[in-house]
Design a protein around this motif. Structure first.
Motif, PDB file in Angstrom:
ATOM      1  N   MET A  62       0.570  21.667  29.008  1.00 42.49           N
ATOM      2  CA  MET A  62       0.735  21.068  27.678  1.00 42.49           C
ATOM      3  C   MET A  62       2.199  20.693  27.495  1.00 42.49           C
ATOM      4  SD  MET A  62      -1.825  22.948  24.998  1.00 42.49           S
ATOM      5  CE  MET A  62      -1.239  24.609  25.213  1.00 42.49           C
ATOM      6  N   ASN A  63       2.496  19.449  27.813  1.00 47.40           N
ATOM      7  CA  ASN A  63       3.876  18.986  27.831  1.00 47.40           C
ATOM      8  C   ASN A  63       4.033  17.599  27.222  1.00 47.40           C
ATOM      9  OD1 ASN A  63       6.557  19.538  28.475  1.00 47.40           O
ATOM     10  ND2 ASN A  63       6.422  18.491  30.440  1.00 47.40           N
ATOM     11  N   ARG A  64       2.940  17.053  26.661  1.00 51.80           N
ATOM     12  CA  ARG A  64       2.991  15.707  26.099  1.00 51.80           C
ATOM     13  C   ARG A  64       2.642  15.749  24.615  1.00 51.80           C
ATOM     14  NH1 ARG A  64      -1.071  12.322  29.045  1.00 51.80           N
ATOM     15  NH2 ARG A  64       0.061  10.583  28.169  1.00 51.80           N
ATOM     16  N   SER A  65       3.303  14.883  23.862  1.00 52.90           N
ATOM     17  CA  SER A  65       3.027  14.758  22.428  1.00 52.90           C
ATOM     18  C   SER A  65       1.886  13.760  22.227  1.00 52.90           C
ATOM     19  CB  SER A  65       4.277  14.259  21.698  1.00 52.90           C
ATOM     20  OG  SER A  65       4.518  12.895  22.035  1.00 52.90           O
ATOM     21  N   ILE A  66       1.440  13.642  21.011  1.00 56.98           N
ATOM     22  CA  ILE A  66       0.407  12.649  20.695  1.00 56.98           C
ATOM     23  C   ILE A  66       0.953  11.238  20.907  1.00 56.98           C
ATOM     24  CG2 ILE A  66       0.864  12.515  18.199  1.00 56.98           C
ATOM     25  CD1 ILE A  66      -2.373  12.508  18.059  1.00 56.98           C
ATOM     26  N   LEU A  67       2.259  11.068  20.713  1.00 60.99           N
ATOM     27  CA  LEU A  67       2.879   9.768  20.985  1.00 60.99           C
ATOM     28  C   LEU A  67       2.790   9.445  22.472  1.00 60.99           C
ATOM     29  CD1 LEU A  67       6.074  10.119  18.745  1.00 60.99           C
ATOM     30  CD2 LEU A  67       4.076   8.667  18.286  1.00 60.99           C
ATOM     31  N   ASP A  68       3.058  10.445  23.320  1.00 54.64           N
ATOM     32  CA  ASP A  68       2.971  10.264  24.774  1.00 54.64           C
ATOM     33  C   ASP A  68       1.534  10.018  25.219  1.00 54.64           C
ATOM     34  OD1 ASP A  68       5.736  10.898  24.965  1.00 54.64           O
ATOM     35  OD2 ASP A  68       5.281  13.041  25.203  1.00 54.64           O
ATOM     36  N   ALA A  69       0.595  10.751  24.610  1.00 56.77           N
ATOM     37  CA  ALA A  69      -0.811  10.684  25.014  1.00 56.77           C
ATOM     38  C   ALA A  69      -1.533   9.471  24.430  1.00 56.77           C
ATOM     39  CB  ALA A  69      -1.527  11.965  24.589  1.00 56.77           C
ATOM     40  N   GLU A 107      -1.604  11.490  -0.162  1.00 59.00           N
ATOM     41  CA  GLU A 107      -1.564  10.068   0.190  1.00 59.00           C
ATOM     42  C   GLU A 107      -0.245   9.701   0.864  1.00 59.00           C
ATOM     43  OE1 GLU A 107      -2.517   8.188  -3.547  1.00 59.00           O
ATOM     44  OE2 GLU A 107      -4.678   8.524  -3.257  1.00 59.00           O
ATOM     45  N   ARG A 108       0.863  10.249   0.357  1.00 62.89           N
ATOM     46  CA  ARG A 108       2.179   9.987   0.964  1.00 62.89           C
ATOM     47  C   ARG A 108       2.253  10.578   2.369  1.00 62.89           C
ATOM     48  NH1 ARG A 108       6.475   6.739  -0.250  1.00 62.89           N
ATOM     49  NH2 ARG A 108       8.140   7.350   1.126  1.00 62.89           N
ATOM     50  N   PHE A 109       1.730  11.795   2.531  1.00 63.81           N
ATOM     51  CA  PHE A 109       1.699  12.427   3.849  1.00 63.81           C
ATOM     52  C   PHE A 109       0.938  11.549   4.841  1.00 63.81           C
ATOM     53  CE2 PHE A 109      -0.754  15.230   6.756  1.00 63.81           C
ATOM     54  CZ  PHE A 109       0.302  15.686   7.534  1.00 63.81           C
ATOM     55  N   CYS A 110      -0.226  11.048   4.444  1.00 58.44           N
ATOM     56  CA  CYS A 110      -1.020  10.194   5.329  1.00 58.44           C
ATOM     57  C   CYS A 110      -0.286   8.903   5.677  1.00 58.44           C
ATOM     58  CB  CYS A 110      -2.382   9.892   4.697  1.00 58.44           C
ATOM     59  SG  CYS A 110      -3.470  11.329   4.588  1.00 58.44           S
ATOM     60  N   GLN A 111       0.361   8.279   4.697  1.00 58.10           N
ATOM     61  CA  GLN A 111       1.125   7.045   4.949  1.00 58.10           C
ATOM     62  C   GLN A 111       2.282   7.312   5.911  1.00 58.10           C
ATOM     63  OE1 GLN A 111       2.393   5.907   1.026  1.00 58.10           O
ATOM     64  NE2 GLN A 111       0.403   5.083   0.451  1.00 58.10           N
ATOM     65  N   ASP A 112       3.020   8.381   5.641  1.00 57.00           N
ATOM     66  CA  ASP A 112       4.192   8.682   6.472  1.00 57.00           C
ATOM     67  C   ASP A 112       3.797   9.119   7.879  1.00 57.00           C
ATOM     68  OD1 ASP A 112       5.556   8.066   4.174  1.00 57.00           O
ATOM     69  OD2 ASP A 112       6.503  10.030   3.931  1.00 57.00           O
ATOM     70  N   LEU A 113       2.690   9.850   8.006  1.00 60.07           N
ATOM     71  CA  LEU A 113       2.212  10.260   9.328  1.00 60.07           C
ATOM     72  C   LEU A 113       1.748   9.056  10.126  1.00 60.07           C
ATOM     73  CD1 LEU A 113       1.733  12.590  11.261  1.00 60.07           C
ATOM     74  CD2 LEU A 113      -0.507  12.927  10.188  1.00 60.07           C
ATOM     75  N   SER A 114       1.079   8.128   9.464  1.00 59.24           N
ATOM     76  CA  SER A 114       0.656   6.892  10.120  1.00 59.24           C
ATOM     77  C   SER A 114       1.867   6.113  10.621  1.00 59.24           C
ATOM     78  CB  SER A 114      -0.153   6.041   9.141  1.00 59.24           C
ATOM     79  OG  SER A 114      -0.575   4.838   9.732  1.00 59.24           O
ATOM     80  N   ALA A 115       2.911   6.038   9.800  1.00 55.80           N
ATOM     81  CA  ALA A 115       4.140   5.343  10.202  1.00 55.80           C
ATOM     82  C   ALA A 115       4.803   6.055  11.384  1.00 55.80           C
ATOM     83  CB  ALA A 115       5.108   5.257   9.022  1.00 55.80           C
ATOM     84  N   LEU A 117       3.343   7.875  13.635  1.00 52.63           N
ATOM     85  CA  LEU A 117       2.488   7.693  14.812  1.00 52.63           C
ATOM     86  C   LEU A 117       2.554   6.260  15.324  1.00 52.63           C
ATOM     87  CD1 LEU A 117       0.405   9.044  16.697  1.00 52.63           C
ATOM     88  CD2 LEU A 117      -1.371   8.332  15.069  1.00 52.63           C
ATOM     89  N   GLY A 118       2.837   5.333  14.419  1.00 55.92           N
ATOM     90  CA  GLY A 118       2.922   3.926  14.805  1.00 55.92           C
ATOM     91  C   GLY A 118       1.586   3.218  14.803  1.00 55.92           C
ATOM     92  N   LYS A 119       0.591   3.825  14.180  1.00 56.15           N
ATOM     93  CA  LYS A 119      -0.719   3.181  14.050  1.00 56.15           C
ATOM     94  C   LYS A 119      -1.491   3.861  12.926  1.00 56.15           C
ATOM     95  CE  LYS A 119      -2.835   5.787  17.866  1.00 56.15           C
ATOM     96  NZ  LYS A 119      -3.564   5.645  19.121  1.00 56.15           N
ATOM     97  N   GLU A 120      -2.568   3.220  12.522  1.00 55.77           N
ATOM     98  CA  GLU A 120      -3.380   3.735  11.428  1.00 55.77           C
ATOM     99  C   GLU A 120      -4.037   5.058  11.818  1.00 55.77           C
ATOM    100  OE1 GLU A 120      -6.954   1.902   8.845  1.00 55.77           O
ATOM    101  OE2 GLU A 120      -5.401   0.481   9.479  1.00 55.77           O
ATOM    102  N   ILE A 121      -4.144   5.945  10.834  1.00 56.93           N
ATOM    103  CA  ILE A 121      -4.833   7.212  11.062  1.00 56.93           C
ATOM    104  C   ILE A 121      -6.123   7.217  10.247  1.00 56.93           C
ATOM    105  CG2 ILE A 121      -2.693   8.469  11.521  1.00 56.93           C
ATOM    106  CD1 ILE A 121      -2.976   9.701   8.691  1.00 56.93           C
ATOM    107  N   GLY A 122      -7.044   8.086  10.632  1.00 55.33           N
ATOM    108  CA  GLY A 122      -8.271   8.263   9.869  1.00 55.33           C
ATOM    109  C   GLY A 122      -8.045   9.319   8.800  1.00 55.33           C
TER     110      GLY A 122
END
Length: 150
Positions: A62-69, A107-115, A117-122
């Motif tokens: 376990m050495n990769r982030s969600i950005l890496d994966a 709602e702010r958490f979801c917007q900021d997390l999506s930003a 991550l660099g893509k839309e989240i569910g």
């Protein structure tokens, strides 16, 4: 803010028999908000989540982030994460923020997390009766509370 992060092979949320969101490999995140939470908690948590190294590298470590994966994220609001079970057998939710505070923060958490991550989240739907399904990969489950950063 308190989150439970589960590494998933897939996850989905259904509301009134309709699939609102579904993801493949990634993270399903349950998030609970209390009255003392604010933008500082959101900023710290978003950075922590997208950089959390819980995905396997080519050596099975376990050495990769969600950005890496390149994984996806599904976020579900869950006030029960702030349940107090100290007295009796019926949990108290007194620490969970009221909707007028928690909805804008969620709602702010979801917007900021999506930003981050660099893509839309569910997402689920705040306050709805949701059916959440997931296949926990590992299993890997991480609990983080922004009030315990140190």
């Amino acid at each position: 803010m308190r989150v439970v992060i589960q590494r998933t092979a897939h996850a989905s949320v259904t509301i009134n028999g309709h699939c609102k969101a579904a993801i493949g490999q990634g993270m399903m995140i349950l998030v609970g908000i209390e009255e003392a939470d604010g933008q500082e908690d959101i900023d710290w948590l978003c950075k922590k989540i997208v950089n959390l190294r819980i995905f396997d590298d080519e050596n099975g470590v376990m050495n990769r982030s969600i950005l890496d994966a390149g994984g996806d994220i599904l976020v579900i609001s869950q006030f029960t994460l702030h349940a107090s079970t100290k007295k009796g057998n019926r949990p108290s939710y007194i620490r969970a923020a009221k909707p007028e505070i928690s909805i804008p923060l969620y709602e702010r958490f979801c917007q900021d997390l999506s930003a981050a991550l660099g893509k839309e989240i569910g997402t689920g739907e705040f306050g709805a009766d949701m059916k959440v399904e997931l296949l926990n990969d590992g299993p890997v489950t991480i609990c983080i509370d922004t009030k315990n950063k140190e």
